[in-house]
Design a protein around this motif. Structure first.
Motif, PDB file in Angstrom:
ATOM      1  N   PRO A  48       0.799  -1.230   0.000  1.00  0.00           N
ATOM      2  CA  PRO A  48       0.000   0.000   0.000  1.00  0.00           C
ATOM      3  C   PRO A  48       0.832   1.281   0.000  1.00  0.00           C
ATOM      4  O   PRO A  48       0.345   2.327  -0.459  1.00  0.00           O
ATOM      5  CB  PRO A  48      -0.847  -0.118   1.268  1.00  0.00           C
ATOM      6  CG  PRO A  48      -0.220  -1.203   2.081  1.00  0.00           C
ATOM      7  CD  PRO A  48       0.412  -2.119   1.102  1.00  0.00           C
ATOM      8  N   ALA A  53       0.966   3.007  -3.375  1.00  0.00           N
ATOM      9  CA  ALA A  53      -0.322   3.326  -4.009  1.00  0.00           C
ATOM     10  C   ALA A  53      -0.270   4.547  -4.914  1.00  0.00           C
ATOM     11  O   ALA A  53      -1.002   4.614  -5.916  1.00  0.00           O
ATOM     12  CB  ALA A  53      -1.390   3.524  -2.930  1.00  0.00           C
ATOM     13  N   LEU A  97      -3.786  -2.445   3.187  1.00  0.00           N
ATOM     14  CA  LEU A  97      -4.036  -1.055   3.579  1.00  0.00           C
ATOM     15  C   LEU A  97      -3.096  -0.674   4.711  1.00  0.00           C
ATOM     16  O   LEU A  97      -2.852  -1.468   5.613  1.00  0.00           O
ATOM     17  CB  LEU A  97      -5.480  -0.872   4.056  1.00  0.00           C
ATOM     18  CG  LEU A  97      -6.603  -1.244   3.088  1.00  0.00           C
ATOM     19  CD1 LEU A  97      -7.967  -1.093   3.774  1.00  0.00           C
ATOM     20  CD2 LEU A  97      -6.552  -0.401   1.823  1.00  0.00           C
ATOM     21  N   GLN A 117      -5.153   3.626  -2.026  1.00  0.00           N
ATOM     22  CA  GLN A 117      -4.816   2.350  -1.386  1.00  0.00           C
ATOM     23  C   GLN A 117      -5.926   1.325  -1.599  1.00  0.00           C
ATOM     24  O   GLN A 117      -5.664   0.164  -1.927  1.00  0.00           O
ATOM     25  CB  GLN A 117      -4.570   2.558   0.111  1.00  0.00           C
ATOM     26  CG  GLN A 117      -3.293   3.303   0.448  1.00  0.00           C
ATOM     27  CD  GLN A 117      -2.956   3.202   1.931  1.00  0.00           C
ATOM     28  OE1 GLN A 117      -3.075   2.134   2.536  1.00  0.00           O
ATOM     29  NE2 GLN A 117      -2.527   4.310   2.522  1.00  0.00           N
TER      30      GLN A 117
END
Length: 252
Positions: free
Chosen positions: A61, A64, A93, A105
């Motif tokens: 994440p 992202a 996440l 994310q």
């Protein structure tokens, strides 16, 4: 034989020595995680250099903001390169470091879960300060995706909810920390829902905290589980190894 279901290695490190030391400690199943923007190339290169290991590939994440559709397509393409690519991960996440890009994310996580469904592969899931939202997303994929909740640190009640979705829980060096309450969860969990991991080079177990973590320390984690659950070490070894072989479909 033990299996380290989640470890990282510096690409400049002495790979042969790392693997040799792990084997000497009876850790003979190693799944190395590559999870940055270049994971698909780094993971393939690593497989070619080290013929007896496995890898998981995915976008963490923290990536992202930089992952493009082209990157996702490249990951999609490489997942069939080798049977030793055994999972998509680590993905998930992380709201500990960043809360301003939650949409990015979530979108990246879901797109990689979709790849897991497409390729029928397990996932390795990272979560920090987002456990309810992560659960809600995984619930949407119930029956379609399995895998590991990496470095699990939630409550026993949340552990049961992930287990109900078909996931197992990755337990590592945190369990050995003097201030850790994770033992309260592990004590009540069935061994059938636990896999071992180091997350090397991070989260080195006691009594080696402060040193670089390696897969060779997996037996220390297993011994702690055996103490907490009042079972023989051999039982922890047998069951957690079988769990990892099942989840990742490992041919060992």
């Amino acid at each position: 034989m033990f299996i380290d279901t989640h470890c990282h290695i510096d690409l400049s490190a002495q790979k042969d020595l790392y693997i040799k030391d792990a084997y000497s400690a009876n850790v003979k199943g190693l799944i190395f995680s590559f999870c940055n923007k270049d994971c698909y190339q780094e993971g393939v290169n690593f497989l070619n250099q080290c013929p007896d290991v496995f890898v998981s590939l995915g976008f963490h994440p923290e990536e992202a903001d930089v992952i493009t559709d082209e990157d996702l397509q490249a990951l999609d393409n490489v997942l069939t390169y080798s049977s030793r690519i055994v999972a998509i991960g680590e993905i998930g996440l992380d709201y500990y470091w960043r809360k301003d890009n939650k949409d990015q994310q979530r979108n990246l996580f879901k797109k990689q879960l979709d790849l897991a469904v497409k390729h029928q592969m397990p996932v390795v899931v990272h979560c920090r300060e987002a456990i309810q939202e992560l659960y809600d997303i995984l619930f949407q994929y119930q029956g379609k995706v399995k895998g590991v909740i990496h470095c699990f640190s939630g409550s026993y009640e949340m552990a049961l909810r992930f287990i109900e979705l078909g996931f197992v829980l990755g337990i590592g060096g945190v369990l050995t920390f003097k201030n850790s309450k994770l033992y309260q969860v592990v004590e009540k969990l069935p061994l059938s829902s636990i896999v071992l991991e180091t997350d090397s080079p991070y989260l080195t177990p006691e009594p080696h905290r402060g040193e670089v973590n390696e897969s060779k320390y997996i037996p220390i984690i297993a011994e702690k589980i055996a103490q907490i659950k009042h079972v023989p070490l051999s039982e922890v070894e047998r069951i957690t190894t079988a769990n990892a072989q099942r989840v990742f479909d490992l041919p060992i």
